[in-house]
Design a protein around this motif. Structure first.
Motif, PDB file in Angstrom:
ATOM      1  N   MET A  12      20.182  70.518  68.626  1.00  0.00           N
ATOM      2  CA  MET A  12      21.603  71.053  68.814  1.00  0.00           C
ATOM      3  C   MET A  12      22.414  70.740  69.976  1.00  0.00           C
ATOM      4  SD  MET A  12      20.734  74.976  67.625  1.00  0.00           S
ATOM      5  CE  MET A  12      18.984  75.143  68.011  1.00  0.00           C
ATOM      6  N   LYS A  16      25.629  64.805  67.834  1.00  0.00           N
ATOM      7  CA  LYS A  16      25.714  64.230  66.525  1.00  0.00           C
ATOM      8  C   LYS A  16      26.913  64.233  65.851  1.00  0.00           C
ATOM      9  CE  LYS A  16      22.387  67.259  65.061  1.00  0.00           C
ATOM     10  NZ  LYS A  16      22.098  67.886  66.317  1.00  0.00           N
ATOM     11  N   ASP A  35      25.971  70.305  58.270  1.00  0.00           N
ATOM     12  CA  ASP A  35      26.539  71.706  58.451  1.00  0.00           C
ATOM     13  C   ASP A  35      27.767  71.986  58.020  1.00  0.00           C
ATOM     14  OD1 ASP A  35      24.292  72.550  59.929  1.00  0.00           O
ATOM     15  OD2 ASP A  35      25.080  72.527  61.835  1.00  0.00           O
ATOM     16  N   PHE A  58      19.193  79.305  54.391  1.00  0.00           N
ATOM     17  CA  PHE A  58      20.119  78.193  54.924  1.00  0.00           C
ATOM     18  C   PHE A  58      19.432  76.891  54.843  1.00  0.00           C
ATOM     19  CE2 PHE A  58      20.609  75.301  58.441  1.00  0.00           C
ATOM     20  CZ  PHE A  58      21.742  75.159  58.320  1.00  0.00           C
ATOM     21  N   ARG A  59      17.943  76.965  55.081  1.00  0.00           N
ATOM     22  CA  ARG A  59      17.479  75.708  54.849  1.00  0.00           C
ATOM     23  C   ARG A  59      17.259  74.964  53.557  1.00  0.00           C
ATOM     24  NH1 ARG A  59      17.670  73.980  60.181  1.00  0.00           N
ATOM     25  NH2 ARG A  59      16.736  75.671  61.589  1.00  0.00           N
ATOM     26  N   GLY A  80      21.839  68.439  60.861  1.00  0.00           N
ATOM     27  CA  GLY A  80      21.661  69.555  61.831  1.00  0.00           C
ATOM     28  C   GLY A  80      20.186  69.434  62.448  1.00  0.00           C
ATOM     29  N   GLY A  81      20.129  69.933  63.300  1.00  0.00           N
ATOM     30  CA  GLY A  81      19.122  69.908  64.342  1.00  0.00           C
ATOM     31  C   GLY A  81      17.579  70.316  63.744  1.00  0.00           C
ATOM     32  N   GLY A  82      17.776  71.068  62.957  1.00  0.00           N
ATOM     33  CA  GLY A  82      16.488  71.433  62.329  1.00  0.00           C
ATOM     34  C   GLY A  82      16.088  70.904  61.009  1.00  0.00           C
ATOM     35  N   ARG A 120      26.045  78.358  66.851  1.00  0.00           N
ATOM     36  CA  ARG A 120      24.644  78.064  66.608  1.00  0.00           C
ATOM     37  C   ARG A 120      23.673  79.559  66.944  1.00  0.00           C
ATOM     38  NH1 ARG A 120      26.716  73.508  69.468  1.00  0.00           N
ATOM     39  NH2 ARG A 120      26.664  71.731  68.145  1.00  0.00           N
ATOM     40  N   PRO A 121      23.312  80.067  65.847  1.00  0.00           N
ATOM     41  CA  PRO A 121      22.637  81.380  66.192  1.00  0.00           C
ATOM     42  C   PRO A 121      21.468  81.070  66.630  1.00  0.00           C
ATOM     43  CG  PRO A 121      22.889  80.509  63.696  1.00  0.00           C
ATOM     44  CD  PRO A 121      23.707  79.524  64.432  1.00  0.00           C
ATOM     45  N   LEU A 122      20.701  79.861  66.590  1.00  0.00           N
ATOM     46  CA  LEU A 122      19.184  79.742  67.398  1.00  0.00           C
ATOM     47  C   LEU A 122      19.503  79.811  68.912  1.00  0.00           C
ATOM     48  CD1 LEU A 122      17.616  77.327  64.906  1.00  0.00           C
ATOM     49  CD2 LEU A 122      17.311  79.799  65.167  1.00  0.00           C
ATOM     50  N   ARG A 139       9.853  70.180  68.802  1.00  0.00           N
ATOM     51  CA  ARG A 139      10.654  69.178  67.831  1.00  0.00           C
ATOM     52  C   ARG A 139      10.614  67.735  68.222  1.00  0.00           C
ATOM     53  NH1 ARG A 139      16.249  72.226  66.145  1.00  0.00           N
ATOM     54  NH2 ARG A 139      15.155  73.907  64.849  1.00  0.00           N
TER      55      ARG A 139
HETATM   56  C1  S3P Z   1      20.171  74.122  63.852  1.00  0.00           C
HETATM   57  C2  S3P Z   1      21.109  73.364  64.105  1.00  0.00           C
HETATM   58  C3  S3P Z   1      22.377  73.324  63.722  1.00  0.00           C
HETATM   59  C4  S3P Z   1      22.516  74.368  62.515  1.00  0.00           C
HETATM   60  C5  S3P Z   1      21.841  75.480  62.590  1.00  0.00           C
HETATM   61  C6  S3P Z   1      20.307  75.357  63.021  1.00  0.00           C
HETATM   62  C7  S3P Z   1      18.868  73.911  64.290  1.00  0.00           C
HETATM   63  O1  S3P Z   1      22.900  72.306  63.735  1.00  0.00           O
HETATM   64  O2  S3P Z   1      22.114  73.416  61.218  1.00  0.00           O
HETATM   65  O3  S3P Z   1      22.476  76.363  63.315  1.00  0.00           O
HETATM   66  O4  S3P Z   1      17.737  74.499  63.763  1.00  0.00           O
HETATM   67  O5  S3P Z   1      18.536  73.100  65.210  1.00  0.00           O
HETATM   68  P1  S3P Z   1      23.476  71.377  65.095  1.00  0.00           P
HETATM   69  O6  S3P Z   1      22.236  70.529  65.403  1.00  0.00           O
HETATM   70  O7  S3P Z   1      24.504  70.246  64.377  1.00  0.00           O
HETATM   71  O8  S3P Z   1      23.906  72.098  66.132  1.00  0.00           O
END
Ligand code: S3P
Length: 178
Positions: A12, A16, A35, A58-59, A80-82, A120-122, A139
């Protein structure tokens, strides 16, 4: 460049989306962000999906969108970062995809994320830098499997974009003459 699509991966706040948009403009390609498409389809923000349905749901949505967008041509994709943090995903992208890891450190990631509060909830709540460090340290080993990597700390969106174009141009591809 004989890639059909470019996939940007990374933590995040790595840039990107902002870099992806400019890169697509430079190439005359489309830009799509995982996203954004998830949000459009769900009719809700990522934060709302996390809050109402949980991260697991979400995943699932994110994986469906990724599979679909990775079939596109002449497109820059912002994951997305995850998504790319799941082992094996980077290796499994379709042929013709240049996967580029945008590197950022935890402090800078949180600083950039704080410019878009609530997205970004995380990274919400106290101790965001510490949480980002922990997440990122888990990661980075997975992001590292991307064939290309570009540092973003202290660099502008324009610089990072130019560097990606350079790195991809230098890379050559199997069907290019030596
Ligand atoms: C996440 C990254 C976010 C988004 C979500 C979870 C993550 O996207 O998909 O909040 O797990 O790293 P960005 O990387 O675009 O912020």
């Amino acid at each position: 460049m004989s890639f059909e699509r470019i996939l940007l991966v990374g933590f995040m706040g790595a840039g990107k989306t902002s870099v992806g948009r400019l890169l697509a403009e430079r190439l005359g390609w489309r830009f799509q962000d995982f996203d954004d498409v998830v949000e459009e389809r769900a009719g809700r923000s990522v934060a709302e999906i996390f809050e109402q349905d949980g991260e697991d749901r979400f995943r699932v949505l994110e994986a469906e969108v990724a599979d679909e967008l990775l079939r596109g041509h002449e497109v820059v994709l912002g994951s997305g970062g995850g998504w790319a943090a799941v082992p094996g995903r980077i290796e499994a992208v379709p042929a013709g995809t240049a996967v580029v890891w945008l590197r950022v450190d935890a402090r800078e990631a949180v600083r950039r994320a704080s410019e878009q509060p609530g997205r970004r909830p995380l990274l919400a709540g106290p101790d965001a830098v510490e949480r980002a460090r922990i997440l990122l340290s888990g990661r980075a080993a997975v992001y590292r499997s991307a064939p290309f990597g570009v540092d973003t700390d202290g660099r502008s969106v324009e610089d990072v974009t130019a560097r990606i174009l350079e790195v991809l141009a230098e890379s050559g591809t199997p069907d290019e003459p030596e």
